[in-house]
Design a protein around this motif. Structure first.
Motif, PDB file in Angstrom:
ATOM      1  N   VAL A  54     -97.242  -0.564 -23.537  1.00 52.89           N
ATOM      2  CA  VAL A  54     -97.060  -1.906 -24.566  1.00 52.89           C
ATOM      3  C   VAL A  54     -98.306  -0.664 -25.355  1.00 52.89           C
ATOM      4  CG1 VAL A  54     -97.984  -3.480 -24.702  1.00 52.89           C
ATOM      5  CG2 VAL A  54     -96.517  -3.235 -22.784  1.00 52.89           C
ATOM      6  N   GLY A  55     -97.474  -0.603 -26.826  1.00 51.11           N
ATOM      7  CA  GLY A  55     -98.251  -0.303 -27.517  1.00 51.11           C
ATOM      8  C   GLY A  55     -98.294   1.576 -26.815  1.00 51.11           C
ATOM      9  N   ASN A  56    -100.042   2.281 -26.813  1.00 50.26           N
ATOM     10  CA  ASN A  56    -100.539   3.312 -26.884  1.00 50.26           C
ATOM     11  C   ASN A  56    -101.137   3.607 -25.422  1.00 50.26           C
ATOM     12  OD1 ASN A  56    -102.461   2.345 -26.799  1.00 50.26           O
ATOM     13  ND2 ASN A  56    -103.489   3.943 -28.127  1.00 50.26           N
ATOM     14  N   GLU A  57    -100.235   2.445 -24.400  1.00 47.43           N
ATOM     15  CA  GLU A  57    -100.866   2.090 -22.863  1.00 47.43           C
ATOM     16  C   GLU A  57     -99.636   2.272 -21.728  1.00 47.43           C
ATOM     17  OE1 GLU A  57    -104.729   0.523 -22.368  1.00 47.43           O
ATOM     18  OE2 GLU A  57    -103.871  -1.754 -22.408  1.00 47.43           O
ATOM     19  N   LEU A  58    -100.053   2.422 -21.112  1.00 45.19           N
ATOM     20  CA  LEU A  58     -98.971   1.428 -19.806  1.00 45.19           C
ATOM     21  C   LEU A  58     -99.481   0.174 -18.992  1.00 45.19           C
ATOM     22  CD1 LEU A  58     -97.822   4.774 -18.142  1.00 45.19           C
ATOM     23  CD2 LEU A  58     -96.643   3.578 -18.892  1.00 45.19           C
ATOM     24  N   VAL A  59     -99.216  -0.352 -18.705  1.00 43.75           N
ATOM     25  CA  VAL A  59     -99.453  -1.936 -18.566  1.00 43.75           C
ATOM     26  C   VAL A  59     -98.521  -2.260 -17.697  1.00 43.75           C
ATOM     27  CG1 VAL A  59    -100.097  -4.432 -18.990  1.00 43.75           C
ATOM     28  CG2 VAL A  59    -100.632  -2.979 -20.587  1.00 43.75           C
ATOM     29  N   LEU A  60     -99.605  -2.516 -15.963  1.00 41.91           N
ATOM     30  CA  LEU A  60     -99.144  -2.858 -14.891  1.00 41.91           C
ATOM     31  C   LEU A  60     -97.763  -4.208 -14.213  1.00 41.91           C
ATOM     32  CD1 LEU A  60     -99.171  -2.489 -11.978  1.00 41.91           C
ATOM     33  CD2 LEU A  60    -100.980  -4.420 -11.730  1.00 41.91           C
ATOM     34  N   GLY A  61     -97.607  -4.256 -14.312  1.00 36.96           N
ATOM     35  CA  GLY A  61     -95.623  -4.786 -14.813  1.00 36.96           C
ATOM     36  C   GLY A  61     -95.553  -5.433 -13.307  1.00 36.96           C
ATOM     37  N   PRO A  62     -94.539  -5.787 -12.845  1.00 33.43           N
ATOM     38  CA  PRO A  62     -93.988  -5.965 -10.919  1.00 33.43           C
ATOM     39  C   PRO A  62     -94.246  -5.340 -10.633  1.00 33.43           C
ATOM     40  CG  PRO A  62     -92.480  -6.708 -12.916  1.00 33.43           C
ATOM     41  CD  PRO A  62     -93.413  -5.954 -13.673  1.00 33.43           C
ATOM     42  N   PHE A  63     -94.999  -5.510  -9.338  1.00 35.85           N
ATOM     43  CA  PHE A  63     -95.295  -4.666  -7.858  1.00 35.85           C
ATOM     44  C   PHE A  63     -94.655  -5.440  -6.607  1.00 35.85           C
ATOM     45  CE2 PHE A  63     -99.562  -5.742  -8.791  1.00 35.85           C
ATOM     46  CZ  PHE A  63     -99.886  -5.802  -7.799  1.00 35.85           C
ATOM     47  N   GLN A  64     -95.335  -3.941  -5.757  1.00 30.99           N
ATOM     48  CA  GLN A  64     -95.492  -4.817  -4.425  1.00 30.99           C
ATOM     49  C   GLN A  64     -96.635  -3.317  -3.789  1.00 30.99           C
ATOM     50  OE1 GLN A  64     -93.309  -7.023  -1.916  1.00 30.99           O
ATOM     51  NE2 GLN A  64     -92.573  -7.656  -4.241  1.00 30.99           N
ATOM     52  N   GLY A  65     -97.125  -4.382  -3.099  1.00 27.21           N
ATOM     53  CA  GLY A  65     -98.496  -3.855  -2.760  1.00 27.21           C
ATOM     54  C   GLY A  65     -99.972  -4.145  -2.772  1.00 27.21           C
ATOM     55  N   PRO A  66    -101.219  -3.507  -2.465  1.00 31.52           N
ATOM     56  CA  PRO A  66    -102.425  -4.032  -3.203  1.00 31.52           C
ATOM     57  C   PRO A  66    -102.667  -3.774  -4.352  1.00 31.52           C
ATOM     58  CG  PRO A  66    -102.589  -1.769  -1.641  1.00 31.52           C
ATOM     59  CD  PRO A  66    -101.148  -1.814  -1.680  1.00 31.52           C
TER      60      PRO A  66
END
Length: 153
Positions: A54-66
């Motif tokens: 997202v633009g100039n960074e990585l943004v958390l998406g779908p995940f499994q875990g803590p």
């Protein structure tokens, strides 16, 4: 049975399952959610998920875990470095990776696979963490790269 053969068989079946599951799907977030869930269910890693560009960074998406870090800069940590270098990175010991971002102190090894869009640009990275050292190898790299290829639309 040899652990490598067991792992390959698990990945082979997982890849077949995901090929069928993703067939015809066009929503990237929906695909990420099911891919993360399927990998986690089959392989039992500590953390499996995606970070979206997202633009100039990585943004958390779908995940499994803590819970996890929500924003990662370009070239930062293993995820940002895989994005910057446009290639899969396997880290046998995260303590030895310069600039490693520790979302959890339990994470010991990691693999990050770039997810390329149909235009050849990276749209996300698949990030998987293990609580064991040296969990990931060439088998993981090959199958996870193939799984990410299934998501290209």
């Amino acid at each position: 049975m040899n652990n490598t053969i067991e792992k390959e068989e698990k990945y082979r079946l997982l890849t077949e399952q995901l090929r069928a599951l993703l067939d015809g799907e066009t929503d990237q977030v929906a695909m990420m959610a099911n891919v993360a869930a399927a990998i986690q269910a089959e392989m039992g890693f500590f953390w499996t998920g995606f970070y979206r560009v997202v633009g100039n960074e990585l943004v958390l998406g779908p995940f499994q875990g803590p819970v996890a870090c929500m924003h990662i800069g370009f070239g930062r940590g293993v995820c940002g470095t895989a994005w910057q270098q446009r290639q899969t990175i396997v880290v046998p010991d995260v303590e030895q990776f310069p600039g490693h971002i520790a979302c959890s102190s339990l994470s010991r090894s990691e693999i990050v696979v770039p997810l390329f869009g149909s235009d050849g640009e990276i749209v996300a990275v698949l990030d998987i963490d293990s609580t064991e050292l040296a969990t990931f190898d060439q088998v993981d790299r090959l199958y996870l790269e193939a799984i990410c290829q299934l998501m290209v639309r």
